[in-house]
Design a protein around this motif. Structure first.
Motif, mmCIF file in Angstrom:
data_model
loop_
_atom_site.group_PDB
_atom_site.id
_atom_site.type_symbol
_atom_site.label_atom_id
_atom_site.label_comp_id
_atom_site.label_asym_id
_atom_site.label_seq_id
_atom_site.Cartn_x
_atom_site.Cartn_y
_atom_site.Cartn_z
ATOM 1 N N VAL A 229 50.962 44.283 41.267
ATOM 2 C CA VAL A 229 50.881 45.327 42.280
ATOM 3 C C VAL A 229 49.415 45.527 42.693
ATOM 4 N N PHE A 230 49.182 45.457 43.987
ATOM 5 C CA PHE A 230 47.888 45.781 44.590
ATOM 6 C C PHE A 230 48.031 47.224 45.055
ATOM 7 N N THR A 231 47.548 48.157 44.225
ATOM 8 C CA THR A 231 47.814 49.577 44.465
ATOM 9 C C THR A 231 47.099 50.104 45.705
ATOM 10 N N ALA A 232 47.571 51.233 46.178
ATOM 11 C CA ALA A 232 46.952 51.886 47.335
ATOM 12 C C ALA A 232 45.495 52.229 47.020
ATOM 13 N N GLY A 233 45.232 52.674 45.804
ATOM 14 C CA GLY A 233 43.863 52.989 45.392
ATOM 15 C C GLY A 233 42.968 51.764 45.396
ATOM 16 N N GLU A 234 43.490 50.640 44.910
ATOM 17 C CA GLU A 234 42.723 49.398 44.929
ATOM 18 C C GLU A 234 42.449 48.949 46.365
ATOM 19 N N GLN A 235 43.440 49.111 47.226
ATOM 20 C CA GLN A 235 43.265 48.738 48.629
ATOM 21 C C GLN A 235 42.177 49.581 49.281
ATOM 22 N N GLU B 195 42.663 40.080 50.167
ATOM 23 C CA GLU B 195 43.390 40.697 49.061
ATOM 24 C C GLU B 195 43.142 39.865 47.806
ATOM 25 N N PRO B 196 43.317 40.466 46.618
ATOM 26 C CA PRO B 196 43.132 39.682 45.390
ATOM 27 C C PRO B 196 44.153 38.551 45.315
ATOM 28 N N GLN B 197 43.720 37.434 44.784
ATOM 29 C CA GLN B 197 44.582 36.248 44.678
ATOM 30 C C GLN B 197 45.199 36.107 43.286
ATOM 31 N N ARG B 198 44.565 36.775 42.296
ATOM 32 C CA ARG B 198 45.008 36.635 40.916
ATOM 33 C C ARG B 198 45.316 38.006 40.315
ATOM 34 N N CYS B 199 46.243 38.017 39.360
ATOM 35 C CA CYS B 199 46.562 39.249 38.630
ATOM 36 C C CYS B 199 45.389 39.580 37.708
ATOM 37 N N GLU C 29 47.436 31.859 40.234
ATOM 38 C CA GLU C 29 47.162 31.163 38.975
ATOM 39 C C GLU C 29 48.434 31.004 38.136
ATOM 40 N N CYS C 30 49.086 32.139 37.840
ATOM 41 C CA CYS C 30 50.246 32.097 36.938
ATOM 42 C C CYS C 30 51.582 32.231 37.665
ATOM 43 N N GLY C 31 51.536 32.658 38.932
ATOM 44 C CA GLY C 31 52.765 32.796 39.705
ATOM 45 C C GLY C 31 53.494 34.114 39.516
ATOM 46 N N ASP D 52 51.285 50.764 48.052
ATOM 47 C CA ASP D 52 51.264 49.693 47.065
ATOM 48 C C ASP D 52 51.910 48.435 47.643
ATOM 49 N N LYS D 53 51.315 47.272 47.317
ATOM 50 C CA LYS D 53 51.847 45.980 47.758
ATOM 51 C C LYS D 53 52.090 45.123 46.536
ATOM 52 N N THR D 54 53.139 44.345 46.579
ATOM 53 C CA THR D 54 53.391 43.388 45.520
ATOM 54 C C THR D 54 52.888 42.031 45.993
ATOM 55 N N LEU D 55 51.989 41.447 45.197
ATOM 56 C CA LEU D 55 51.411 40.150 45.516
ATOM 57 C C LEU D 55 51.778 39.152 44.427
ATOM 58 N N LYS D 56 51.632 37.864 44.730
ATOM 59 C CA LYS D 56 51.935 36.817 43.766
ATOM 60 C C LYS D 56 50.633 36.145 43.350
#
Length: 93
Positions: A17-23, A34-38, A11-13, A4-8
């Motif tokens: 979490v960008f999960t291992a499954g999503e990756q 990687e995704p840019q937005r929550c 859009e909202c700041g 799991d990675k924590t991303l910012k």
């Protein structure tokens, strides 16, 4: 393999979490970035583009039964167009 990675969110700041499954899913699909937005901002952005666009419907005559049909595309004379009932019946055959 993935963690799991924590991303910012750009859009909202807020952090998300960008999960291992999503990756793993992104890798399988061949996505490079990687995704840019929550998720909340992605959903809000997706819905905003839908709300601004009212679907334009075109009126034509069904090639099967002759009734009036409304379709979401500009009909052309080179292909038959069917009402929703006739189209559904043809699809089941």
């Amino acid at each position: 393999m993935y963690e799991d990675k924590t991303l910012k969110c750009k859009e909202c700041g807020n952090e998300f979490v960008f999960t291992a499954g999503e990756q793993e899913f992104y890798a399988e699909k061949g996505f490079q970035n990687e995704p840019q937005r929550c998720k909340a901002c992605r959903d809000k952005r997706k819905n905003a583009t839908r709300e601004g666009k009212e679907r334009e419907l075109f009126t034509t005559v069904c090639a099967q039964c002759g009734k009036e049909a409304k379709v979401p595309f500009q009909p052309s004379n080179d292909r038959p167009v069917y009402c929703s009932e006739c189209f559904a019946a043809m699809k089941q055959q």
